[in-house]
Design a protein around this motif. Structure first.
Motif, short mmCIF file in Angstrom:
data_model
loop_
_atom_site.label_atom_id
_atom_site.label_comp_id
_atom_site.label_asym_id
_atom_site.label_seq_id
_atom_site.Cartn_x
_atom_site.Cartn_y
_atom_site.Cartn_z
N LEU A 173 0.94 -1.55 -0.35
CA LEU A 173 -0.32 0.38 0.04
C LEU A 173 0.89 1.86 0.15
O LEU A 173 0.14 2.24 0.05
CB LEU A 173 -1.05 -0.31 0.94
N GLY A 174 1.88 1.13 0.16
CA GLY A 174 2.89 2.05 0.50
C GLY A 174 2.46 2.75 1.35
O GLY A 174 2.86 4.15 1.14
N LEU A 175 2.20 2.29 2.81
CA LEU A 175 2.28 3.45 3.69
C LEU A 175 4.13 3.78 4.25
O LEU A 175 4.54 3.22 4.21
CB LEU A 175 1.55 2.28 5.07
N PRO A 176 3.38 4.92 4.72
CA PRO A 176 5.02 5.06 5.44
C PRO A 176 5.12 4.54 7.16
O PRO A 176 4.52 3.57 7.47
CB PRO A 176 4.55 6.56 5.17
N ASP A 177 6.18 5.10 7.75
CA ASP A 177 6.49 4.53 8.96
C ASP A 177 5.28 4.59 10.14
O ASP A 177 3.92 5.73 9.56
CB ASP A 177 6.96 5.05 9.67
N GLY A 178 4.81 3.72 10.99
CA GLY A 178 3.77 3.95 11.91
C GLY A 178 3.14 5.45 12.65
O GLY A 178 2.26 5.50 12.07
N ALA A 260 0.23 1.37 13.87
CA ALA A 260 -0.45 2.30 13.54
C ALA A 260 -0.90 3.12 14.85
O ALA A 260 -0.30 2.70 15.79
CB ALA A 260 -1.90 2.50 13.31
N ARG A 261 -0.28 4.83 14.11
CA ARG A 261 -0.37 5.97 15.53
C ARG A 261 -1.49 5.90 16.03
O ARG A 261 -1.13 6.66 16.96
CB ARG A 261 0.27 6.82 14.53
N LEU A 262 -2.93 5.56 15.38
CA LEU A 262 -3.80 6.41 16.28
C LEU A 262 -4.96 5.57 15.46
O LEU A 262 -4.99 5.41 14.16
CB LEU A 262 -4.34 8.11 16.24
#
Length: 353
Positions: A173-178, A260-262
């Motif tokens: 998905l190309g997600l950045p750092d959490g 994830a962050r939140l």
């Protein structure tokens, strides 16, 4: 000691029952714990060490009567010393009565008290049920077996295979750092009254991406793929993505939540999964009193409007307007997200089996 636990019907309630399972394991470390549950919940609790065996029971759908009689036969072979019943249903109490367990423990509700050897009085005040967390409601079932002073912390774990699949999905998905990823869940199996309007979700996702500069990943279950894809499409932003085309099993969902962050969510299963994986949550409450589903997550944020008609506890808004959810505006939620993102972020190494 051989103990059976008839687990709840709902995803979130199963997570809220994890302190009960942990308490039983600690009290009876050399005993055997048999979980009676819907087959779909096996991967949800995979990675924990509280359950020795599973007895599947799908109460809903065609052929349920045959499955129920098979369960009773299986439980009789288990020769349980005790069976704890978390469900407030007559069918669960009947299964307990027929199970052959030496002691059956549950709440004296809906006629179940007549079928249980150890019926517990449900918490009441003035003749009405007292709103208490399901965590405490379930933990009380273990007190007749000597479990006292147990932790209220909900807990889940992941398997290495879950983490591998989640890592592949994250990369695909190309997600950045959490630290730069906010999860969004606006659905819920309970009913339409708990759901947040799709247009609100799309607007919030777009504003989080635009104004806060983080990526939003829209969560979904197998039956919510179309809705999640529609939210991401309506947001129309390169940093708003969805899981509509991905593996949405419980194992992978747990691993994604851990990264994830939140999480911004309705009062539904993903809220409790995230809490159990140590991920901060912002929960949008409408028809349900928050006291019923308190999961004791430190620092959790609850958003709720002070309306005369709320909480009504109904699956569908009896007044037809759904104001308790629709008037929780994207502006209001965005402010909460902005505040949450200013808090210290710690990428915790949460439990992996």
């Amino acid at each position: 000691m051989r103990i059976g636990v008839l687990l709840p019907n709902w995803v979130g309630d199963v997570v809220l029952a994890t302190p009960l399972l942990r308490a039983l394991r600690r009290r009876f470390s050399r005993g055997e714990i048999v979980a009676i549950a819907r087959p779909m919940f096996v991967p949800l609790l995979a990675g924990t060490d509280w359950i020795d065996r599973w007895q599947p029971w799908e109460r809903h759908g065609r052929g349920w009567l045959g499955r129920t009689w098979q369960l009773v036969r299986n439980l009789r072979r288990e020769k349980l010393d005790a069976l704890l019943v978390t469900r407030n249903s007559p069918s669960a109490a009947v299964v307990a009565r027929l199970s052959g367990a030496r002691q059956t423990i549950g709440y004296a509700r809906r006629g179940a008290g007549l079928l249980l050897s150890t019926p517990l009085p449900p918490p009441r005040s003035g003749g009405k049920l007292t709103p208490i967390s399901a965590v405490d409601y379930f933990l009380a079932l273990a007190r007749p077996l000597g479990c006292h002073g147990e932790s209220q912390t909900v807990e889940l774990a992941t398997l290495p295979a879950d983490e591998l699949l989640a890592a592949e999905q994250w990369q695909r998905l190309g997600l950045p750092d959490g630290e730069r990823v906010v999860l969004l869940n606006s659905g819920g199996a309970y009913g339409t009254s708990k759901q947040w309007p799709a247009e609100h979700s799309a607007r919030l996702a777009r504003r989080i991406a635009d104004e806060l500069g983080v990526t939003v990943l829209v969560l979904c279950g197998p039956s919510e793929r179309e809705a999640a894809a529609a939210i991401a499409a309506a947001a129309d932003h390169p940093r708003v993505l969805s899981l509509a085309g991905e593996d949405v099993s419980f194992g992978v969902t747990k691993a994604l939540a851990r990264r994830a962050r939140l999480l911004v969510t309705t009062d539904s299963g993903p809220r409790h999964i995230a809490a159990a994986m140590g991920t901060p949550t912002i929960t949008l409450f409408g028809p349900i009193d928050p006291r019923w589903s308190e999961n004791y997550q430190p620092g959790a944020m609850h958003l709720r409007l002070p309306l005369d008609c709320s909480p009504c506890g109904k699956r569908v808004c009896p007044l037809g307007h759904g104001r308790c959810m629709s008037e929780l505006t994207p502006d209001l939620v965005l402010r909460a997200v902005s505040h949450a993102l200013t808090q210290p972020y710690t990428a915790q190494a949460r439990q992996v089996a």
